[in-house]
Design a protein around this motif. Structure first.
Motif, PDB file in Angstrom:
ATOM      1  N   LEU A  66      -1.739  -1.074   2.860  1.00 48.06           N
ATOM      2  CA  LEU A  66      -0.609  -0.551   2.666  1.00 48.06           C
ATOM      3  C   LEU A  66       1.076  -0.957   2.211  1.00 48.06           C
ATOM      4  O   LEU A  66       1.320  -0.244   1.690  1.00 48.06           O
ATOM      5  CB  LEU A  66      -0.058  -1.131   4.443  1.00 48.06           C
ATOM      6  N   TYR A  68      -0.032   0.709  -1.086  1.00 48.10           N
ATOM      7  CA  TYR A  68       0.516   1.496  -1.873  1.00 48.10           C
ATOM      8  C   TYR A  68       1.612   2.014  -1.705  1.00 48.10           C
ATOM      9  O   TYR A  68       1.950   2.901  -2.744  1.00 48.10           O
ATOM     10  CB  TYR A  68      -0.229   2.441  -0.790  1.00 48.10           C
ATOM     11  N   ARG A  69       2.241   1.490  -1.562  1.00 46.40           N
ATOM     12  CA  ARG A  69       3.976   1.138  -1.504  1.00 46.40           C
ATOM     13  C   ARG A  69       4.275   1.450  -2.664  1.00 46.40           C
ATOM     14  O   ARG A  69       5.022   2.473  -3.473  1.00 46.40           O
ATOM     15  CB  ARG A  69       4.810   0.825   0.296  1.00 46.40           C
ATOM     16  N   MET A  73       3.342   5.230  -2.863  1.00 49.69           N
ATOM     17  CA  MET A  73       2.026   6.805  -2.551  1.00 49.69           C
ATOM     18  C   MET A  73       3.343   6.191  -1.109  1.00 49.69           C
ATOM     19  O   MET A  73       3.798   5.182  -0.655  1.00 49.69           O
ATOM     20  CB  MET A  73       1.149   5.949  -1.995  1.00 49.69           C
ATOM     21  N   THR A  74       3.286   7.692  -0.372  1.00 50.17           N
ATOM     22  CA  THR A  74       3.646   8.064   0.873  1.00 50.17           C
ATOM     23  C   THR A  74       2.605   7.913   2.027  1.00 50.17           C
ATOM     24  O   THR A  74       2.425   8.108   2.030  1.00 50.17           O
ATOM     25  CB  THR A  74       5.070   9.252   0.978  1.00 50.17           C
ATOM     26  N   LEU A  75       3.137   7.371   3.146  1.00 49.48           N
ATOM     27  CA  LEU A  75       2.561   7.706   3.942  1.00 49.48           C
ATOM     28  C   LEU A  75       2.547   9.344   4.486  1.00 49.48           C
ATOM     29  O   LEU A  75       3.801  10.158   4.374  1.00 49.48           O
ATOM     30  CB  LEU A  75       3.408   7.345   5.468  1.00 49.48           C
ATOM     31  N   SER A  76       1.096   9.663   4.855  1.00 52.23           N
ATOM     32  CA  SER A  76       1.408  11.265   5.038  1.00 52.23           C
ATOM     33  C   SER A  76       0.432  11.797   5.959  1.00 52.23           C
ATOM     34  O   SER A  76       0.530  12.856   6.195  1.00 52.23           O
ATOM     35  CB  SER A  76       0.571  11.468   3.629  1.00 52.23           C
ATOM     36  N   HIS A 112      -2.229   7.527   3.230  1.00 51.18           N
ATOM     37  CA  HIS A 112      -1.343   7.468   1.981  1.00 51.18           C
ATOM     38  C   HIS A 112      -1.253   8.015   1.053  1.00 51.18           C
ATOM     39  O   HIS A 112      -2.421   8.404   0.419  1.00 51.18           O
ATOM     40  CB  HIS A 112      -0.908   5.978   1.704  1.00 51.18           C
TER      41      HIS A 112
END
Length: 333
Positions: free
Chosen positions: A139, A142-143, A147-150, A320
């Motif tokens: 995670l 990804y950040r 990338m953002t939590l979707s 993400h």
């Protein structure tokens, strides 16, 4: 990738890599716990998927003959509004904390952009990846990539050692097991039931054939509910079971990959009847458990259905997304 990993070889995944990929996926499962184990045959099915572009969409990372990481980008052959490319990937636990995950994620995003430029350059691109909510390292990766939590989904389970309640079939309806003769009705019902979540795009016939061609598909546990008078299909449930999971855990799990009701038939107990029928059939066939995944946005609506049937949440996965706007440039060369 960084020159610090010059001793590793990066190349597209090939059909001959099935054994190496299954070993890698099982090593990842031991630490990250997705609830999925792979035989060599399962990995071969993934590699040989008709819509997977091995040359443009995959990267395997090798230390000698040992596959220590991979990335795979799956494009949509049909898309409306937004082209969503889904990434999967991972790094062997013994090779983590060396920046390999960061490099593979970047490679996967590059593959996604290449595939997007080839197939849907006029649409915006969304690159999505799913992982266990407890995998802090992934995670963070990804950040760091922007990338953002979707979204998220819950994995639900229902043991079959307790009794399974009989759920009546709605009056005027009949349950049918999957067969070649009603395959088209299964496909149509699946498409209409899930059009909202798929952005209004039906599943291409080649993807449907690929899905039902998996060795794990259980036609004897997959059912269609049909109206007696009109003959119209009202709902369907598709069930799969992986031998590699059973061998690794000792638990025979029947996984519901799809259960849905056509819009004009909702509110009549169709899904409850199909779920109850599938539970009973799985119990009669000697399965220990039934499981399924439900997206977070669908869970409040479906919570009562699955709670009444005895399902509880076993784990949560998060999605993400990295979004690109504007027209893609066609790759050259």
């Amino acid at each position: 990738m960084s020159s610090a990993f010059a001793h590793l070889t990066a190349r597209p995944i090939a059909p001959t890599d099935a054994a190496g990929l299954s070993a890698l996926l099982n090593a990842i499962e031991a630490v990250d716990v997705f609830g999925e184990y792979y035989s060599e045959e399962d990995a071969a099915e993934q590699i040989n998927a008709p819509l997977l572009d091995l040359g443009r969409g995959t990267v395997g990372l090798f230390d000698g003959d040992l596959m220590v990481g991979y990335s795979s980008a799956a494009h949509q052959p049909r898309a409306e509004g937004v082209h969503r490319v889904t990434l999967s990937g991972g790094v062997h636990p013994d090779h983590r904390r060396r920046g390999l995950g960061t490099g593979l994620l970047a490679a996967g995003i590059a593959c996604a952009r290449t595939l997007h430029a080839l197939h849907h350059p006029a649409l915006p691109l969304a690159v999505a990846v799913r992982n266990n909510a407890r995998n802090a390292g992934a995670l963070a990766c990804y950040r760091a990539a922007g990338m953002t939590l979707s979204g998220s989904s819950s994995h639900l389970r229902r043991p079959l050692d307790a009794g399974v309640a009989d759920v009546p079939v709605p009056e005027g309806h009949t349950v049918e097991a999957y067969a070649a003769g009603n395959d088209a009705d299964f496909h149509l019902t699946s498409d209409e039931a899930f059009l909202e979540s798929r952005g209004g795009v039906p599943m291409p016939p080649e993807r449907w054939r690929e899905l039902l061609g998996w060795q794990a598909f259980r036609p004897d546990l997959s059912f269609l509910l049909r109206e007696d008078g009109s003959g119209a299909a009202a709902g369907m449930v598709l069930v799969f079971s992986w031998d590699a999971d059973t061998e690794a855990t000792g638990v025979r799990d029947a996984q519901i990959l799809r259960i849905g009701t056509r819009p004009g038939h909702r509110g009549r107990g169709v899904a409850s009847a199909l779920l109850g029928h599938a539970l009973r059939a799985a119990q009669d066939a000697g399965f220990d458990r039934v499981s399924l995944d439900v997206d977070a946005e669908e869970l409040p609506r479906a919570h009562g259905l699955f709670e009444r049937a005895g399902f509880t949440v076993a784990r949560t996965e998060v999605v993400h997304t990295l979004e690109f706007t504007g027209r893609a440039q066609h790759p050259t060369g």
